[in-house]
Design a protein around this motif. Structure first.
Motif, PDB file in Angstrom:
ATOM      1  N   THR A   9       0.863  -1.176   0.000  1.00 31.98           N
ATOM      2  CA  THR A   9       0.000   0.000   0.000  1.00 31.98           C
ATOM      3  C   THR A   9       0.904   1.233   0.000  1.00 31.98           C
ATOM      4  OG1 THR A   9      -0.130   0.325   2.389  1.00 31.98           O
ATOM      5  CG2 THR A   9      -1.675  -1.272   1.424  1.00 31.98           C
ATOM      6  N   LYS A  10       0.297   2.380   0.075  1.00 32.72           N
ATOM      7  CA  LYS A  10       1.067   3.620   0.076  1.00 32.72           C
ATOM      8  C   LYS A  10       2.071   3.680   1.238  1.00 32.72           C
ATOM      9  CE  LYS A  10       0.534   8.601   0.525  1.00 32.72           C
ATOM     10  NZ  LYS A  10      -0.389   9.680   0.834  1.00 32.72           N
ATOM     11  N   ASN A  11       1.629   3.263   2.432  1.00 28.25           N
ATOM     12  CA  ASN A  11       2.452   3.443   3.626  1.00 28.25           C
ATOM     13  C   ASN A  11       2.974   2.176   4.273  1.00 28.25           C
ATOM     14  OD1 ASN A  11       2.308   6.404   3.960  1.00 28.25           O
ATOM     15  ND2 ASN A  11       0.115   5.984   4.118  1.00 28.25           N
ATOM     16  N   GLY A 107      -3.672   5.850  10.643  1.00 23.21           N
ATOM     17  CA  GLY A 107      -4.363   5.194   9.535  1.00 23.21           C
ATOM     18  C   GLY A 107      -3.658   3.981   8.962  1.00 23.21           C
ATOM     19  N   TYR A 108      -2.496   3.619   9.507  1.00 23.97           N
ATOM     20  CA  TYR A 108      -1.781   2.464   8.967  1.00 23.97           C
ATOM     21  C   TYR A 108      -2.568   1.165   9.154  1.00 23.97           C
ATOM     22  CZ  TYR A 108       2.470   5.340   8.595  1.00 23.97           C
ATOM     23  OH  TYR A 108       3.391   6.292   8.270  1.00 23.97           O
ATOM     24  N   THR A 110      -5.900   0.797   9.303  1.00 24.51           N
ATOM     25  CA  THR A 110      -6.991   0.783   8.332  1.00 24.51           C
ATOM     26  C   THR A 110      -6.458   0.473   6.938  1.00 24.51           C
ATOM     27  OG1 THR A 110      -8.269   2.350   9.648  1.00 24.51           O
ATOM     28  CG2 THR A 110      -8.870   2.140   7.321  1.00 24.51           C
ATOM     29  N   GLU A 111      -5.335   1.063   6.600  1.00 25.95           N
ATOM     30  CA  GLU A 111      -4.736   0.819   5.281  1.00 25.95           C
ATOM     31  C   GLU A 111      -4.384  -0.662   5.105  1.00 25.95           C
ATOM     32  OE1 GLU A 111      -0.766   2.501   3.109  1.00 25.95           O
ATOM     33  OE2 GLU A 111      -1.963   3.963   4.213  1.00 25.95           O
ATOM     34  N   ALA A 115      -6.251  -3.480   2.580  1.00 25.36           N
ATOM     35  CA  ALA A 115      -5.435  -4.261   1.638  1.00 25.36           C
ATOM     36  C   ALA A 115      -5.668  -5.754   1.820  1.00 25.36           C
ATOM     37  CB  ALA A 115      -3.962  -3.923   1.820  1.00 25.36           C
ATOM     38  N   ARG A 187     -13.465   2.210  -3.873  1.00 20.92           N
ATOM     39  CA  ARG A 187     -12.407   1.394  -3.264  1.00 20.92           C
ATOM     40  C   ARG A 187     -11.204   1.445  -4.146  1.00 20.92           C
ATOM     41  NH1 ARG A 187     -12.588   1.274   1.200  1.00 20.92           N
ATOM     42  NH2 ARG A 187     -14.397   0.310   1.971  1.00 20.92           N
TER      43      ARG A 187
END
Length: 187
Positions: A9-11, A107-108, A110-111, A115, A187
């Motif tokens: 994911t992004k982070n 938010g990590y 939730t991210e 995923a 999404r």
């Protein structure tokens, strides 16, 4: 443990758990009363050996155990996720622990959760994803809502939490709904 790719994911990166993540840092999270405040883990004392034994319970099963690793190399391993899979009924029950205090509330979790849901719905036969939490765990309730989960049941006054009776809330997410939302661009 069921095989899965590394999820990106992004982070964060969600990586199948291995010995490299069995560290004193990880054990420290599980023994920190504030980090496991809402978890049944608070009822146990953990060691590297007990964590290794837990990891081994996934061997030869359809279940998943992942490490959540920040893309920021200064943070590294920040938490874990599990998915207990009922292959007969095509249901996966998810759990999460963000152990690294410095990233909590960013938010990590939730991210990573989103995923894993996306992976399970798109790459396996899972039709329903579930989760449960104490009703007083507002962070988990927010994560579930942010992932599009709906309340799927409640066990009234099921547990004692800090001396008070509290409900357990169950959450659900369905493949059909997930894929329809994804097709609509949400999404």
């Amino acid at each position: 443990m069921a095989r899965s790719p590394v999820l990106e994911t992004k982070n964060v990166r969600i990586i199948p758990f291995s010995d490299e993540f069995l560290t004193e840092r990880y054990v420290g999270w599980l023994n920190d009363p504030e980090i496991v405040r809402f978890s049944r883990q608070r009822e146990r004392t953990h060691t590297l050996a007990s964590c290794r034994d837990y990891m081994k319970t996934f061997d030869g099963t359809p279940n998943h155990f992942w490490a959540i690793v920040s893309r920021d190399p200064g943070q590294g391993h920040i938490g874990n996720m599990s998915a207990y899979v009922d292959t007969t009924h095509q249901v996966a029950d998810l759990g999460i622990l963000i152990g690294e205090r410095s990233v909590r509330g960013r938010g990590y979790g939730t991210e990573a959760w989103i995923a894993v849901c996306d992976y399970l719905f798109r790459s396996t036969r899972i039709r329903k994803i579930t989760a449960g939490a104490l009703a007083v765990n507002s962070a988990m309730a927010a994560l579930a809502r942010n992932a599009g989960m709906i309340e799927d049941g409640r066990r009234i006054r099921q547990y004692l939490f800090e001396g008070a009776e509290t409900d357990v809330v169950h959450w659900a997410l369905f493949r059909k709904d997930w894929l329809e939302r994804s097709a609509g661009g949400s999404r």
